[in-house]
Design an enzyme around this catalytic site. Structure first.
Site, PDB file in Angstrom:
ATOM      1  N   HIS A   1      -4.115  -0.655   7.735  1.00 29.38           N
ATOM      2  CA  HIS A   1      -4.056  -0.851   6.210  1.00 29.38           C
ATOM      3  C   HIS A   1      -2.965  -1.762   5.970  1.00 29.38           C
ATOM      4  O   HIS A   1      -2.778  -2.960   5.358  1.00 29.38           O
ATOM      5  CB  HIS A   1      -4.126   0.337   5.477  1.00 29.38           C
TER       6      HIS A   1
ATOM      7  N   HIS B   1       0.809  -1.247  -0.100  1.00 32.08           N
ATOM      8  CA  HIS B   1       0.225  -0.087   0.048  1.00 32.08           C
ATOM      9  C   HIS B   1       0.895   1.291  -0.017  1.00 32.08           C
ATOM     10  O   HIS B   1       0.468   2.222   0.496  1.00 32.08           O
ATOM     11  CB  HIS B   1      -0.905   0.069   1.140  1.00 32.08           C
TER      12      HIS B   1
HETATM   13 FE   FE2 Z   1      -6.895  -2.009   4.464  1.00 30.07          FE
END
Ligand code: FE2
Length: 469
Positions: free
Chosen positions: A356, A329
């Site tokens: 995340h 990410h």
């Molecule tokens: Fe996530």
């Protein structure tokens, strides 16, 4: 002599090599060398004891509570009943365990998702609660009553101590269970700040929403007693046009109500609450935040409302991190950073918690706001007015650990480790808070990373030569 110093030198070099093996120091900060045994994260089977349906006809299940208004004098109580009839949406409550002499009537909702139909999801707000008070409450009136309790926060004020737990990206794997148990073993924690990605039901065929129910039952042992402040992550979007599901956040927004209206928000994905000496702003990484959007306008007005002499600690929760040095990410939070980072620096936000990325990382105080299209100043620089950014997406979900990092460790990164765990943010008073991160392999008394926070909104750092920030 001539033979002595080379052996001392060799010894010194050896020591240096050994210490370098304990922690990997680079130009940036510390990359922990704690090596976790490789193991695949696996969801707990559907017949696990943690998913057990409570006994009794139409017994309330998946009980969870969250703050119900802006100042913490209300609580939202939510639960699910799964029989053909909804049962009662009423909550009985009171301060005497044996005399629940107050009551409040709630409402229920339900939803369909592809071939799944939810149970009756009840939400009831208890208002005008006394601060710093233990309340007992009962749900399931009429058939099978279940009783729980919670403690309301102290009245909002600048020196009120309060301790938050931080959990993110929890899921329902065996590791998730370890993380939750680890958090529960910490006697100081009073409320969870949850940074998004709850059940990971969307990892199952057709986003099998039965896994939303199992998750609700799994976490009930904490969520029925401690308020969890919810943030929406990407696994809450549940956007699946291939099976006709085109309303984003449908399961999440039916199941997890938040008090967004009390902070003037127009959607349940961005909102704020005050709790003790903290002002907590929850942002939505997956709702529009560009200029003129509702979230942008709300945040601009919201930051102006924060009174630091009342709530000196300004905490922001979001799902997608702005400063992340893992190869997962990477830079997904960049566009939101560009929009909002100048405001965070101007308002001296103390700390930003995100999830995340399924690992742990803490930044130095840095900002990257000098850039314009011509000056080329596009580099994070030390900035005492900037928040500390903490990625705490290490709850232990089925997707496993993020263990691939960018190298060398960037200057903005103070500490990073690829392990599951949770954190504790312990506010002592208006000037001091102690932050610790706890990897699952340790006991709750062990902090694998820690930091003292000195509140920059109330403290003149020029008077404090020994304070590190
Ligand atoms: Fe996530």
């Amino acid at each position: 002599m001539g033979r002595w110093w080379p052996s001392r030198l060799l010894l010194g070099l050896l020591c240096a090599v050994v210490s370098a093996g304990l922690v990997g120091r680079t130009d940036g900060g510390v990359t922990s060398s704690f090596v976790r045994k490789p193991a695949k994260a696996v969801d707990m089977p559907i017949d696990s004891d943690v998913f057990r349906v409570p006994p009794g006809y139409n017994a309330p299940q998946q009980v969870h509570i969250t703050q119900g208004n802006h100042d913490g004098s209300a609580m939202i109580i939510s639960w699910v009943t799964e029989e053909e009839e909804p049962g009662s949406s009423k909550v009985l409550y009171g301060t005497d365990r044996d005399q629940l002499d107050l009551n409040s009537e709630g409402k229920y909702t339900r939803y369909k998702f592809y071939n799944y139909t939810s149970g009756y999801i009840h939400h009831c707000t208890l208002r005008h609660l006394k601060h710093d008070t233990k309340y007992y409450y009962a749900v399931g009136i009429g058939h099978t009553i279940r009783k729980f309790w919670f403690t309301t926060p102290p009245e909002v004020g600048p020196d009120v101590p309060y301790t938050f737990g931080l959990i993110g990206d929890l899921g329902q794997s065996h590791d998730s269970n370890v993380t939750l148990t680890h958090y529960e073993s910490n006697p100081k924690a009073q409320t969870v700040l949850f940074v998004g990605d709850l059940s990971y039901a969307d990892k199952y065929p057709n986003h099998d929403n039965v896994r939303w129910d199992t998750w609700g039952r799994f976490v009930e042992r904490s969520t029925a007693y401690h308020p969890w402040i919810w943030t929406a992550g990407n696994h809450e979007i549940d956007f699946a046009p291939e099976i006709g599901e085109t309303v984003p956040f449908k399961p999440f927004s039916h199941r997890y109500h938040v008090p967004y209206r009390s902070s003037g928000s127009t959607a349940p994905f961005w909102y704020s609450v005050k709790r003790a000496s903290a002002y907590i702003i929850v942002l939505a990484s997956y709702s529009a935040y560009d200029k003129y959007t509702p979230q942008y306008q709300w945040l601009e007005a919201e930051l102006a409302k924060v009174n630091r002499s009342e709530t000196p600690w300004l905490i922001v929760l979001m799902h997608s991190p702005w400063y992340n040095s893992y190869n997962y990410h990477y830079m997904e939070g960049e566009s939101m950073r560009v929009m909002f980072e100048p405001w965070f620096v101007k308002n001296k936000v103390d700390v930003v918690f995100a999830g995340h990325v399924h690992a742990y990382e803490r930044s130095h105080r840095v900002s990257n706001i000098a850039y314009d299209i011509a000056n080329g100043k596009c580099k994070p620089v030390p900035d005492e007015s900037a928040p500390v950014y903490i990625t705490i997406g290490d709850g232990g979900n089925v997707e496993g650990l993020a263990n691939n990092m960018t190298e060398p460790q960037p200057n903005y990164s103070a500490f990073r480790e690829s392990s599951f765990g949770h954190a504790i943010f312990e506010i002592k008073n208006r000037t001091h808070a102690y932050y610790t991160w706890h990897r699952n392999q340790d006991g709750n008394a062990v902090a694998a990373d820690s930091m003292w926070f000195y509140n920059r909104s109330v403290r003149d750092l020029s008077e404090c030569s020994s304070c590190s920030i």
